[in-house]
Design an enzyme around this catalytic site. Structure first.
Site, PDB file in Angstrom:
ATOM      1  N   ASN A  72     158.268  15.320  79.549  1.00 48.39           N
ATOM      2  CA  ASN A  72     159.604  14.947  80.009  1.00 48.39           C
ATOM      3  C   ASN A  72     159.557  13.813  81.026  1.00 48.39           C
ATOM      4  O   ASN A  72     160.510  13.595  81.769  1.00 48.39           O
ATOM      5  CB  ASN A  72     160.294  16.166  80.640  1.00 48.39           C
ATOM      6  CG  ASN A  72     160.486  17.288  79.642  1.00 48.39           C
ATOM      7  OD1 ASN A  72     161.121  17.125  78.613  1.00 48.39           O
ATOM      8  ND2 ASN A  72     159.889  18.439  79.928  1.00 48.39           N
TER       9      ASN A  72
ATOM     10  N   ASP B  22     155.219  14.860  88.886  1.00 45.86           N
ATOM     11  CA  ASP B  22     155.682  16.131  89.454  1.00 45.86           C
ATOM     12  C   ASP B  22     154.818  16.537  90.644  1.00 45.86           C
ATOM     13  O   ASP B  22     153.612  16.705  90.511  1.00 45.86           O
ATOM     14  CB  ASP B  22     155.626  17.235  88.387  1.00 45.86           C
ATOM     15  CG  ASP B  22     156.464  16.899  87.165  1.00 45.86           C
ATOM     16  OD1 ASP B  22     157.635  16.545  87.343  1.00 45.86           O
ATOM     17  OD2 ASP B  22     155.936  16.989  86.042  1.00 45.86           O
TER      18      ASP B  22
ATOM     19  N   GLY C  31     149.112  20.527  86.280  1.00 46.48           N
ATOM     20  CA  GLY C  31     148.456  19.278  85.932  1.00 46.48           C
ATOM     21  C   GLY C  31     147.954  19.191  84.509  1.00 46.48           C
ATOM     22  O   GLY C  31     147.604  18.112  84.044  1.00 46.48           O
TER      23      GLY C  31
ATOM     24  N   ARG D 232     151.023  20.997  78.487  1.00 51.92           N
ATOM     25  CA  ARG D 232     151.727  22.274  78.371  1.00 51.92           C
ATOM     26  C   ARG D 232     150.981  23.300  77.520  1.00 51.92           C
ATOM     27  O   ARG D 232     150.770  24.443  77.951  1.00 51.92           O
ATOM     28  CB  ARG D 232     153.123  22.027  77.783  1.00 51.92           C
ATOM     29  CG  ARG D 232     154.028  23.246  77.781  1.00 51.92           C
ATOM     30  CD  ARG D 232     155.312  22.940  77.036  1.00 51.92           C
ATOM     31  NE  ARG D 232     155.909  21.706  77.543  1.00 51.92           N
ATOM     32  CZ  ARG D 232     156.697  20.908  76.827  1.00 51.92           C
ATOM     33  NH1 ARG D 232     156.959  21.179  75.576  1.00 51.92           N
ATOM     34  NH2 ARG D 232     157.210  19.818  77.366  1.00 51.92           N
TER      35      ARG D 232
ATOM     36  N   SER E 123     153.406  15.787  81.739  1.00 56.20           N
ATOM     37  CA  SER E 123     154.711  16.239  81.272  1.00 56.20           C
ATOM     38  C   SER E 123     155.199  15.410  80.088  1.00 56.20           C
ATOM     39  O   SER E 123     155.096  14.186  80.079  1.00 56.20           O
ATOM     40  CB  SER E 123     155.730  16.152  82.406  1.00 56.20           C
ATOM     41  OG  SER E 123     157.032  16.475  81.924  1.00 56.20           O
TER      42      SER E 123
ATOM     43  N   ASP F  53     150.641  10.471  89.823  1.00 58.20           N
ATOM     44  CA  ASP F  53     151.173  11.617  89.101  1.00 58.20           C
ATOM     45  C   ASP F  53     152.657  11.713  89.449  1.00 58.20           C
ATOM     46  O   ASP F  53     153.105  11.159  90.470  1.00 58.20           O
ATOM     47  CB  ASP F  53     150.428  12.886  89.503  1.00 58.20           C
ATOM     48  CG  ASP F  53     150.923  14.108  88.759  1.00 58.20           C
ATOM     49  OD1 ASP F  53     151.150  14.011  87.543  1.00 58.20           O
ATOM     50  OD2 ASP F  53     151.108  15.152  89.404  1.00 58.20           O
TER      51      ASP F  53
END
Length: 269
Positions: free
Chosen positions: A151, A24, A71, A74, A149, A22
Site C-alpha cells: 500500500n 511505516d 518489516g 505480508r 507494504s 522505510d
C-alpha cells in the site's frame, strides 16, 4: 514542548549521494495501524485454532510483531509467525479472498482491515521526517522510499508525500521484479539502483529489525535505526550503526548549489 534530541548522526553530502527511507514507522506512523491489523488478524485466527481457548489461547504480542512480522512482506510475515506457533496453512493463491483459510487469504484479510483502519484514521505523518527529507533534498541528496507494504503508493498519496521522493520500491514493485523481501537486501539495492547510487554512498533509515539487517547485508554506508518502540539497543544489535528515537537527531551537511533533474528509472515526478 520537549527539547530537540541531541545530534546523534550526520548525513554528509561529501560522503553520500542518496538516502533510502522505510515508510511505516519512519516517515509515517502507519506502523501502529499495521500492528493493530496484525493483532486483530492473528488473535481471531489463534482463538479459533485453540482446542480450549481458556487454556490454549496465547494472543499475538508486540514481541511477536517485532520478531516475525515487522518489516517483512505480508505473506512472509504470516508464514513466519504461524511457524513460531507450530502452525501451517495452505499457500492458496493471489485470487483468494479474505475468507479463505490460506496464507493468501489471511493476507487479504489483514490488508482489508488495514485499509479500513487507514480510511478511518488517515495517514499520520511525522513532521520531523518531512523536515529531514526537505533538508536532505536541499543538500542535493537523492531520496527513495523502500517499503515492504503493498500500500506504499496509497500511503504516500494520502499523506501528500510523493514530492519528497525520487523513486519508490514497495511490495507491488518487489513482486513485479521477483525481489526477496527484507531481511534480504534486494529492495534496498533496487532503491539505490533507481537513484543511480551505489550502496557505499547511500544511507538507510529503518525502524524494523528485519529492515536494519537488510541494510547491513546490502553493504550500505550508514544504517540508522529509528526506534519508535521496543527495547533500547535492539536495532543496534540487529546491525544499525546508530539508533535514534527522533529524526530531529539527524544533521545534514553540505548543501549543493542546485539539485540536478533526476531521470533514473522508477523516479516519481
Amino acid at each position: 514542548m520537549s527539547s530537540p534530541e541531541p545530534v546523534a548522526v550526520t548525513l554528509s553530502r561529501g560522503e553520500l549521494d542518496a538516502v533510502l527511507f522505510d515508510l511505516d514507522g519512519v516517515v509515517t506512523r502507519t506502523a501502529q495501524v499495521h500492528a493493530a491489523a496484525w493483532k486483530r488478524l492473528f488473535d481471531t485466527y489463534l482463538w479459533k485454532q485453540a482446542a480450549d481457548p481458556a487454556q490454549d489461547f496465547r494472543p499475538f504480542t508486540q514481541e511477536d510483531y517485532r520478531g516475525y512480522v515487522d518489516g517483512r512482506p505480508r505473506l512472509e510475515g504470516i508464514r513466519c509467525f504461524l511457524a513460531s506457533r507450530g502452525l501451517t496453512l495452505p499457500e492458496g493463491s493471489s485470487s483468494d479472498g479474505p475468507d479463505a483459510e490460506t496464507v493468501h487469504g489471511l493476507g487479504a484479510r489483514k490488508n482489508a482491515w488495514f485499509l479500513e483502519e487507514l480510511e478511518r484514521r488517515g495517514v499520520d505523518v511525522d513532521p520531523a521526517a518531512v523536515e529531514l527529507l526537505e533538508r536532505v533534498r536541499a543538500a542535493g541528496l537523492r531520496t527513495a522510499v523502500v517499503t515492504s507494504s503493498r500500500n506504499g503508493a496509497a500511503v504516500l498519496r494520502l499523506g501528500s508525500l510523493e514530492h519528497l521522493f525520487d523513486a519508490r520500491v514497495d511490495g507491488v514493485e518487489a513482486g513485479k521484479l521477483g525481489l526477496a523481501g527484507k531481511p534480504a537486501p534486494d529492495t534496498f539495492l533496487e532503491g539505490a539502483r533507481r537513484l543511480g547510487a551505489v550502496p557505499a554512498r547511500t544511507a538507510v533509515f529503518e525502524d524494523a529489525q528485519a529492515g536494519v539487517r537488510a541494510g547491513r547485508l546490502g553493504g550500505f554506508a550508514l544504517v540508522i535505526g529509528v526506534r519508535r518502540s521496543g527495547e533500547e539497543g535492539a536495532l543496534l544489535r540487529a546491525g544499525a550503526d546508530v539508533e535514534v528515537t527522533e529524526l530531529s537527531a539527524v544533521r545534514v551537511e553540505g548543501a549543493a548549489p542546485s539539485r540536478p533533474e533526476l531521470h533514473a528509472e522508477g523516479a516519481t515526478p
